[in-house]
Scaffold this motif. Structure first.
Motif, mmCIF file in Angstrom:
data_model
loop_
_atom_site.group_PDB
_atom_site.id
_atom_site.type_symbol
_atom_site.label_atom_id
_atom_site.label_comp_id
_atom_site.label_asym_id
_atom_site.label_seq_id
_atom_site.Cartn_x
_atom_site.Cartn_y
_atom_site.Cartn_z
ATOM 1 N N ALA A 110 -4.319 -11.221 8.478
ATOM 2 C CA ALA A 110 -4.497 -9.891 9.080
ATOM 3 C C ALA A 110 -4.209 -8.795 8.057
ATOM 4 O O ALA A 110 -4.898 -7.765 8.023
ATOM 5 N N ILE A 111 -3.200 -8.999 7.211
ATOM 6 C CA ILE A 111 -2.893 -8.032 6.153
ATOM 7 C C ILE A 111 -4.062 -7.918 5.175
ATOM 8 O O ILE A 111 -4.467 -6.815 4.778
ATOM 9 N N VAL A 112 -4.630 -9.078 4.799
ATOM 10 C CA VAL A 112 -5.787 -9.066 3.898
ATOM 11 C C VAL A 112 -6.946 -8.309 4.528
ATOM 12 O O VAL A 112 -7.602 -7.474 3.880
ATOM 13 N N THR A 113 -7.203 -8.563 5.806
ATOM 14 C CA THR A 113 -8.280 -7.860 6.504
ATOM 15 C C THR A 113 -8.051 -6.353 6.492
ATOM 16 O O THR A 113 -8.964 -5.568 6.197
ATOM 17 N N GLY A 114 -6.826 -5.934 6.824
ATOM 18 C CA GLY A 114 -6.522 -4.507 6.840
ATOM 19 C C GLY A 114 -6.678 -3.854 5.478
ATOM 20 O O GLY A 114 -7.218 -2.747 5.370
ATOM 21 N N LEU A 115 -6.226 -4.528 4.433
ATOM 22 C CA LEU A 115 -6.331 -3.974 3.083
ATOM 23 C C LEU A 115 -7.785 -3.861 2.637
ATOM 24 O O LEU A 115 -8.186 -2.870 2.012
#
Length: 548
Positions: free
Chosen positions: A181-186
């Motif tokens: 999810a962090i990768v997606t947001g970034l």
């Protein structure tokens, strides 16, 4: 540029076919000869390799989800109507079909996986060509074609990444889901919606990473059989295949708890996408971070990851569910009361609550798949993705219908928010109470703790008892009648009195009498204590009733 984009997909075809947690029969046989019963054949052996698996799954799955978000916002100037639902419906249909094909067509599982992967690669290539071309040429027809093929490809790709989640243990999912999810947001924060390269690069890199992970886990995509021959037609089946003929041919079904989980994620997806599509009053305070959606993904992923890292074995998954519901309700209350003044805050609260449950749902999907067996992952994740996409599509369509009514004053947004709050209350108390979430994740924790035993303390493993066998043992130990044993099985699965009466076709008073007798004979007074007692029961516990 279009030709160059499709070339990597063709080169990766041979590496990517059949990327599932279930290799062909020969691989299963080799693993069964070397591992103890119940071990995970695709789990890496060395710590270094395990760490790299984390990284591959986190980045690959995160890029896949980012591609989906970008595809939902794809548009052309000459097409004014919404197209996001087209992408989602195509993904839902394909994921559901994949679930049925992979688990209900007997005798051709490996070959069917090979064919589905070929279809996915073709659709990825088609979407990567059509969507950018549609924007450049302002062609609605190309855009719709790209969204349909892209939606279908995203459904299959998420199912295959789900198989990688299910191939590991609970803690792998607890780390990879929030980190992805962090990768997606970034990626969303750092990329522009007008940059058409994201529609080419993101899916191709995700597929390439999936191929790499499958190769590292020794997933064999080629069946090695003639074109007209199926796996079950082999003249000399292996010992592992002959030992379980019935299980491999069973029509897979979700139990009631798993089905309620699917319904819940569909309702959550519907509500969040419905309000997400309403126009926000005022400026977005998180524009520097890519908007509220991107900021919420990074924030929730980081919080989830920190909790999972520091709590570890004491992690209570139901805590995340306990947090997501009130946060979403708080956002809906803010919409109902002060939407005009606090719109960004309201939307952010709803997004945070939803992202918490979205991450939790992927962890629980993995647990359900592991509990059902090594061949269950395509079915569980296929149904899960289908429910999720259907909810999102319905939410976007509902917002398209209600937005004009809200703008002309025919419908009050506060009334819509109050109805949404009522839906969440019904979900939390009647559809998926917290006790069910705990039950869904309990089995995975136990397996993890068993795997962490030192090798020198390992004991000979006994065949794992099913829930029905444990209930029968408890019934014999505590002197329950056959009917009370049937009721006990329902209680051990977290069922309520009403469900017991309905499914056994008996009156509620009769069901209540059976339940009271069970509590009296076992010496237990709470259903959760009874569930724990049944799950922990072993055949050598003796004849004494539990002292509670």
């Amino acid at each position: 540029m279009g030709n160059n984009a499709s070339a990597p997909s063709r080169r990766d075809t041979k590496r990517t076919k059949g990327c599932s947690p279930k290799p062909d029969e020969s691989v299963h046989t080799e693993v069964a000869a070397s591992d103890s019963e119940g071990s995970d054949s695709s789990k890496p052996a060395t710590p270094g390799r395990f760490s790299l698996d984390y990284l591959i799954v986190i980045v690959g799955f995160g890029l896949c989800r980012a591609w989906i978000v970008f595809s939902l916002s794809a548009s052309v100037a000459s097409l004014e109507s919404r197209t996001d639902w087209v992408f989602l419906v195509a993904g839902a249909v394909t994921a559901a079909l994949a679930a049925l094909v992979m688990t209900r067509i007997v005798g051709s599982l490996a070959r069917m996986h090979e064919r589905l992967t070929e279809i996915m690669l073709g659709m990825v290539a088609s979407s990567a060509l059509c969507v950018p071309a549609a924007v450049w040429l302002d062609s609605p027809s190309l855009l719709l074609l790209g969204l349909i093929t892209g939606g279908a490809a995203s459904g299959l790709l998420q199912v295959m990444w789900g198989e990688r989640f299910a191939a590991q243990d609970l803690y792998f999912s607890l780390a990879c889901a929030p980190a992805a999810a962090i990768v997606t947001g970034l990626v969303l924060a750092m990329s522009s919606e007008t940059n058409q390269l994201v529609f080419i690069a993101l899916p191709i890199i995700s597929v390439a990473l999936l191929a790499l992970e499958c190769k590292r886990c020794n997933i064999v995509w080629k069946t090695g059989l003639p074109e007209g021959q199926l796996e079950d037609d082999e003249p000399e089946p292996t010992a592992a295949a002959a030992a379980q003929p019935a299980a491999s041919r069973e029509r897979m079904r979700l139990d009631a708890m798993s089905a309620k989980l699917m319904i819940t994620i569909m309702v959550f997806s519907f509500l969040v996408r419905m309000f997400d599509a309403f126009p926000i009053v005022g400026d977005d305070p998180f524009d520097l971070f890519g908007g509220i959606g991107s900021f919420s993904l990074v924030l929730v992923g980081a919080i989830f990851l920190i909790i999972a890292f520091f709590i570890k074995d004491r992690m209570n998954i139901s805590l995340v569910y306990r947090l997501s519901l009130p946060i979403m309700i708080a956002g809906l209350i803010a919409i109902a009361l002060v939407f005009g003044q606090r719109a960004p805050l309201s939307v952010m609260l709803i997004a945070i609550g939803y992202e918490l449950f979205d991450i939790l749902s992927w962890v629980l999907f993995s647990e359900v798949a592991r509990r059902k067996g090594p061949d269950a992952a395509p079915y569980v994740f296929g149904i899960g993705v289908a429910y999720m996409f259907v909810g999102m599509a319905a939410g976007y369509l509902a917002s398209a219908v209600m937005s004009p009514l809200v703008q002309d004053g025919s419908l009050q947004l506060s009334a819509v928010a109050l109805v949404a709050i009522l839906c969440l209350v019904v979900i939390s108390f009647m559809v998926l109470p917290e006790s069910m979430v705990s039950s869904l994740s309990h089995l995975g924790t136990s397996k993890k703790q068993e795997k962490e035993k030192p090798a020198d303390q390992a004991e000979p493993q006994e065949p794992q008892l099913t829930l029905e066998q444990k209930c029968a043992g408890v019934a014999q130990q505590c002197g329950l009648t056959p009917r009370e044993n049937e009721v006990l099985e329902f209680l051990a699965r977290g069922r309520t009195l009403s469900i017991v009466a309905r499914d056994l076709h008996i009156a509620k008073n009769t069901a209540r009498t059976h339940i009271e007798k069970i509590y009296q004979k076992t010496g237990i007074h709470k259903q959760q204590d009874l569930i724990d007692f049944v799950e922990e029961w072993t055949a050598d516990e003796g004849d004494a009733a539990p002292q509670r």
